[in-house]
Design a protein around this motif. Structure first.
Motif, PDB file in Angstrom:
ATOM      1  N   LEU A 109       0.975  -1.181   0.100  1.00 37.99           N
ATOM      2  CA  LEU A 109      -0.078  -0.151  -0.020  1.00 37.99           C
ATOM      3  C   LEU A 109       1.105   1.380   0.088  1.00 37.99           C
ATOM      4  CD1 LEU A 109      -2.532  -1.157   2.446  1.00 37.99           C
ATOM      5  CD2 LEU A 109      -3.072  -0.609  -0.029  1.00 37.99           C
ATOM      6  N   HIS A 110       2.174   1.241  -0.468  1.00 44.01           N
ATOM      7  CA  HIS A 110       2.943   2.102  -0.296  1.00 44.01           C
ATOM      8  C   HIS A 110       2.613   3.214  -1.715  1.00 44.01           C
ATOM      9  CE1 HIS A 110       6.346   0.668   2.244  1.00 44.01           C
ATOM     10  NE2 HIS A 110       5.300   0.071   2.672  1.00 44.01           N
ATOM     11  N   HIS A 111       3.016   4.258  -1.726  1.00 39.85           N
ATOM     12  CA  HIS A 111       2.769   5.504  -2.963  1.00 39.85           C
ATOM     13  C   HIS A 111       1.261   5.550  -3.004  1.00 39.85           C
ATOM     14  CE1 HIS A 111       6.867   4.792  -3.373  1.00 39.85           C
ATOM     15  NE2 HIS A 111       6.759   3.320  -3.856  1.00 39.85           N
ATOM     16  N   ARG A 112       0.374   5.268  -2.159  1.00 34.10           N
ATOM     17  CA  ARG A 112      -0.979   5.689  -2.234  1.00 34.10           C
ATOM     18  C   ARG A 112      -1.365   6.975  -1.458  1.00 34.10           C
ATOM     19  NH1 ARG A 112      -4.651   0.360  -2.109  1.00 34.10           N
ATOM     20  NH2 ARG A 112      -6.227   1.562  -2.280  1.00 34.10           N
ATOM     21  N   GLY A 113      -0.532   7.292  -0.618  1.00 38.25           N
ATOM     22  CA  GLY A 113      -0.780   8.658   0.214  1.00 38.25           C
ATOM     23  C   GLY A 113      -1.058   8.066   1.853  1.00 38.25           C
ATOM     24  N   VAL A 114      -0.943   6.840   2.096  1.00 38.65           N
ATOM     25  CA  VAL A 114      -1.197   6.735   3.682  1.00 38.65           C
ATOM     26  C   VAL A 114      -0.447   7.159   4.391  1.00 38.65           C
ATOM     27  CG1 VAL A 114      -1.567   4.618   4.965  1.00 38.65           C
ATOM     28  CG2 VAL A 114      -2.179   4.270   2.525  1.00 38.65           C
ATOM     29  N   GLY A 115       0.816   7.179   4.419  1.00 38.33           N
ATOM     30  CA  GLY A 115       1.561   7.952   5.215  1.00 38.33           C
ATOM     31  C   GLY A 115       1.449   9.531   5.227  1.00 38.33           C
TER      32      GLY A 115
END
Length: 896
Positions: A109-115
């Motif tokens: 789920l990286h690079h989807r704006g979660v962080g």
């Protein structure tokens, strides 16, 4: 984590791809989920997070995140469909203004704006606790997290220490940070609206077999409108409706629809929405009306739980006229014509009127949404869609309410730089409003608050659908005028007089022509023509002569627009001249030209020109003048660069917050500050006050007067007790006191008349002569702090000479506040006394704005009078009311 952290509400927000996630504080019961997040990480991601690929580190991190609450610690988690996908936390150690942060995002789920989204919410939570700096350690090879920090829009410094990087992030809410948050929000919002406004598959749930049902009407509109995607009906009693395949339930459909239109009874809406969510539907259009509170809550819960965007309930529907889609999911009588106007309304009736008007004018519609009760999708969402869709050139809004006016204002300020945004200012009055006791609250009407929002955002606000269409017709068809100067040309003197009156009433200027222009026009006009402003070309003017006259005026540099008022005459009929063609035979002109045809049946029309453009024609000169005034205001707004909020020195926000906290600790329900606390608060913001002293006895009053007397020896005494607002009305003020005897007599008078009430008096030197002004703030529950300014003194409410702007004020806003009231000429020396200290007045308003923006607990501030002289500005009397309110971040990304 602290009890305050645990009390933070659960919110929903959008990831970069439009996915809805739930963001909330972690609880002790979340430990297994948190541990699972770490245990499911790859060894490499685990190493990047903990610097070692250690499962033991994961357990310790889960214990820390979900352990007993402690001061200065906050952990937020992001979930979707009940699955934990991200975690972010800070820990300040319980003291200081700096906190260490960490972040973890689930594999895949990286690079989807979660962080980034989690960090934004963490920043907001930290600011509320007084934390000003984040620090974070990362491996230098962890490019993803370093890029995340760098792209936040916050000032970030890096220090390399071997294989590690120490990042320091300043949490100032600068405009660059807000712009970065806005851009991320815009991209996420537009992505989330794709299944709503560009669905590949649509299902109408509740389409009936018999004529007369709303669902059947929408199904017919979709089919007859040529929708290019796959279309289904959902009705357990039919295999086909209007030739469209029908299935017994949403779950029985052969494919999952992007958009489900719900036209079922109110009682069935929650279960139907839940079924749609479980089936994977990504957007709902609910036209059903009459939902009760429990049904409404269940509908919104289903949408949030399953990540569905929602239009409605209680709405007309939506449409997208893009020929590649041809979506008309409304139950309007006709189909909107394709075009360039985006339309969002809360009233279905207003929507039908605007759709019909835009279609008739030939402007047409790019996309339309009837927002209804507006549980989710709002005007803000539609503005961002139109900004990005590549088809919309004009935005029309009818909004009866605002969920987040400050976020709407920032979006609108950006969008109005690219296209005109027009609105019908609905809900301008509030018959049930009870004016509060203070001058500020009494002055702050609903009309004034909404007007401030629209003015600052550059939105063209009209008072009716007709006026909206009049302005839209001009802005769609003509260039904007460079200013308010208008030349009037007519073939009938009476029509010219009507047009001149209308222009003057609309605030436009009618400059006299220069001698050179007079000679130029007389050379082309018939004998007997009068060349002034208006230009009376007489009934004998021919088509050729009128064309030459208008062309020469357009080339003249002394006017910004031309209004041509025409009446039909037998002379023109006899000669075969078409005077209207004098306006339409030319190509595009560099200045706006509008026609007034008094015999015209429709209020406004767009006349096609030979060059492929159009010229607006109005039935009344007032309509033409209003449209030109709106266009001139828009041009002036665009010509002025965006304002900035100036930096102010001498501000002690921490001390101000301490003053507020101390007062509210002693008065949990809030209230009006006594003069001493009020003065201390104003001092934190450097707001200039006339010297004063507090006295509770006759002798103290005498000593204060001796200390404060000016050169003329005169002082003023004002009584005080809790709840007293209008001292003059209560006759609790003594002016022009000379000598100890008069001071003692004044004190005894107040003590006698207000026995049992009086808690003390304020003694001040008698102020010099000057202009008495009024400045104040009222904290609107929806719009935030509103700053008011105008003529002060005891008659401030009677004269009602006030202007208002929403805080925080920019340099332009302050200038507008000072120049808007009718009393403004007094400030600039209109009576020969020289201008007052305008720079000092600007500083006062900016500091008042800053105080209101910093302190959400500030319910009202009332400075009356504010004395302005050429030598300075000072507050003679101030009242401040506090209420126990928590800081709400209006720019934090979250769904309604």
């Amino acid at each position: 984590m602290t009890d305050d952290a645990l009390s933070r509400p659960t919110v929903h927000a959008l990831l970069a791809d439009g996915t809805t996630v739930c963001i909330r504080p972690v609880r002790r019961s979340d430990r297994e989920q948190v541990l699972g997040l770490y245990e499911e990480m790859s060894p490499e991601n685990l190493r990047l997070r903990f610097f070692v690929a250690s499962r033991r580190s994961a357990g310790l991190a889960a214990d820390r995140a979900c352990g007993p609450g402690r001061p200065g610690h906050q952990t937020l988690m992001a979930e979707t469909a009940g699955r934990l996908i991200g975690l972010a936390e800070y820990d300040s150690g319980g003291s200081g203004s700096s906190a260490e942060i960490s972040i973890a995002v689930a594999d895949g789920l990286h690079h989807r704006g979660v962080g980034t989204l989690l960090i934004e919410h963490l920043v907001s939570a930290a600011r509320a606790e007084g934390i000003t700096t984040f620090t974070a350690d990362a491996l230098s090879e962890n490019r993803d997290v370093l890029r995340l920090f760098a792209d936040l829009g916050l000032r970030t410094a890096r220090r390399f220490e071997g294989p590690e990087v120490r990042c320091t992030i300043a949490l100032d809410q600068s405009d660059s940070y807000l712009s970065a948050v806005e851009e991320r929000g815009r991209a996420a919002d537009v992505a989330s609206l794709q299944p709503l406004l560009r669905p590949r598959t649509v299902a109408v749930v509740g389409a009936g077999r018999k004529p007369g049902s709303v669902g059947r009407a929408i199904l017919r509109q979709l089919r007859a409108g040529g929708y290019t995607g796959r279309l289904f009906a959902v009705n357990p009693a039919a295999h086909a409706i209007l030739g469209v395949p029908s299935h017994s339930s949403v779950s029985a459909l052969p494919v999952t629809p992007d958009l489900a239109v719900l036209a079922v009874p109110a009682a069935a809406v929650p279960d139907t929405a839940e079924e749609c969510g479980k089936a994977g539907v990504r957007a709902l259009l609910v036209v059903t009306a009459g939902l009760g509170p429990d049904q409404a809550a269940a509908l919104l819960t289903a949408c949030r739980s399953h990540g569905m965007r929602l239009v409605g309930p209680n709405c007309l529907g939506l449409s997208n006229t893009d020929p590649a889609l041809s979506l008309d999911a409304t139950f309007a009588a006709g189909h909107p014509h394709p075009g360039t106007a985006g339309v969002a309304v809360q009233s279905g009736g207003v929507g039908i009127a605007l759709l019909d008007g835009l279609s008739r004018l030939g402007i047409g519609v790019s996309s339309f949404a009837s927002l209804g009760d507006k549980y989710d999708v709002s005007g803000n969402d539609l503005l961002q869609w139109w900004e990005s869709d590549g088809r919309t050139e004009l935005a029309l809004l009818h909004l009866e309410s605002f969920g987040n006016p400050r976020a709407f204002s920032r979006t609108a300020r950006r969008v109005t730089r690219r296209m005109p945004v027009l609105t019908v200012d609905a809900g301008r009055t509030d018959a049930g409003r009870r004016a509060a006791a203070s001058h500020t609250a009494a002055a702050a009407t609903r009309t004034m608050t909404r007007g401030a929002l629209f003015t600052q955002a550059g939105i063209t606000a009209t008072h009716s659908c007709g006026e909206l269409l009049e302005a839209a017709a001009l802005m769609h068809s003509q260039p904007l005028p460079a200013g308010p100067r208008v030349a009037i040309v007519t073939n009938a003197g009476g029509a010219g007089v009507l047009a001149a009156d209308a222009c003057a009433e609309a605030g436009l200027v009618l400059p006299a022509p220069t001698p050179e222009l007079v000679d130029d026009l007389l050379a082309v006009l018939p004998e007997g023509a009068a060349v002034g402003n208006p230009v009376d070309a007489t009934a004998a003017v021919s088509e050729e002569q009128l064309t030459a006259c208008v062309d020469r005026i357009v080339r003249y540099g002394g006017v910004d627009a031309v209004l041509v008022a025409l009446v039909p005459t037998a002379v023109a009929v006899a000669t075969g001249d078409d005077l209207v063609r004098a306006l339409t035979r030319a190509g595009t002109r560099p200045k706006p030209v509008v026609a007034v045809r008094l015999e015209q049946g429709l209020p406004v029309e767009l006349l096609p020109t030979e060059g492929g453009g159009t010229v607006p024609a109005y039935a009344e000169p007032q309509a033409a003048a209003r449209a030109l005034a709106h266009a001139a205001h828009r041009a002036a707004w665009l010509a002025r660069p965006a304002g900035t909020v100036p930096d102010l020195d001498g501000i002690d926000t921490a001390r101000a917050q301490a003053v507020v906290d101390t007062y509210l600790d002693a008065h949990p329900d809030g209230g009006w500050l006594d003069p001493r606390v009020c003065a201390a608060l104003l001092d934190c913001y450097g707001i200039p006050q006339l010297p004063w002293a507090w006295a509770e006895t006759e002798d103290e009053a005498v000593l204060a007067a001796d200390r404060l007397r000016g050169a003329d020896g005169r002082v003023v005494m004002k009584g005080h007790w809790p709840g007293l607002l209008h001292k003059s009305a209560q006759r609790a003020v003594h002016l022009d006191l000379r000598g100890d005897h008069q001071v003692r007599a004044a004190f005894r008078d107040l003590e006698t008349r207000f026995a049992g009430l009086l808690t003390g008096v304020v003694v001040q030197p008698l102020a010099a002569r000057g202009t008495e002004l009024f400045a104040g703030v009222v904290q609107d529950e929806v719009f935030g702090p509103l700053v008011l300014f105008g003529l002060g003194g005891t008659a401030t409410e009677v004269l009602a000479d006030h202007a208002a702007r929403l805080a925080p004020l920019t340099d332009h806003d302050v200038h507008d506040l000072i120049t808007a009231p009718r009393c403004a000429p007094l400030l600039f020396g209109a009576q020969g006394g020289g201008p007052v200290d305008l720079a000092g007045l600007e500083r006062l308003l900016l500091r008042l704005s800053r105080m209101a923006s910093d302190l959400p607990q500030l319910a009202e501030a009332d400075f009356n009078p504010v004395l302005a002289t050429p030598g300075g500005v000072s507050v003679l009397d101030a009242r401040v009311r506090l209420l126990p309110r928590r800081l709400q971040d209006p720019y934090l990304r979250r769904l309604r």
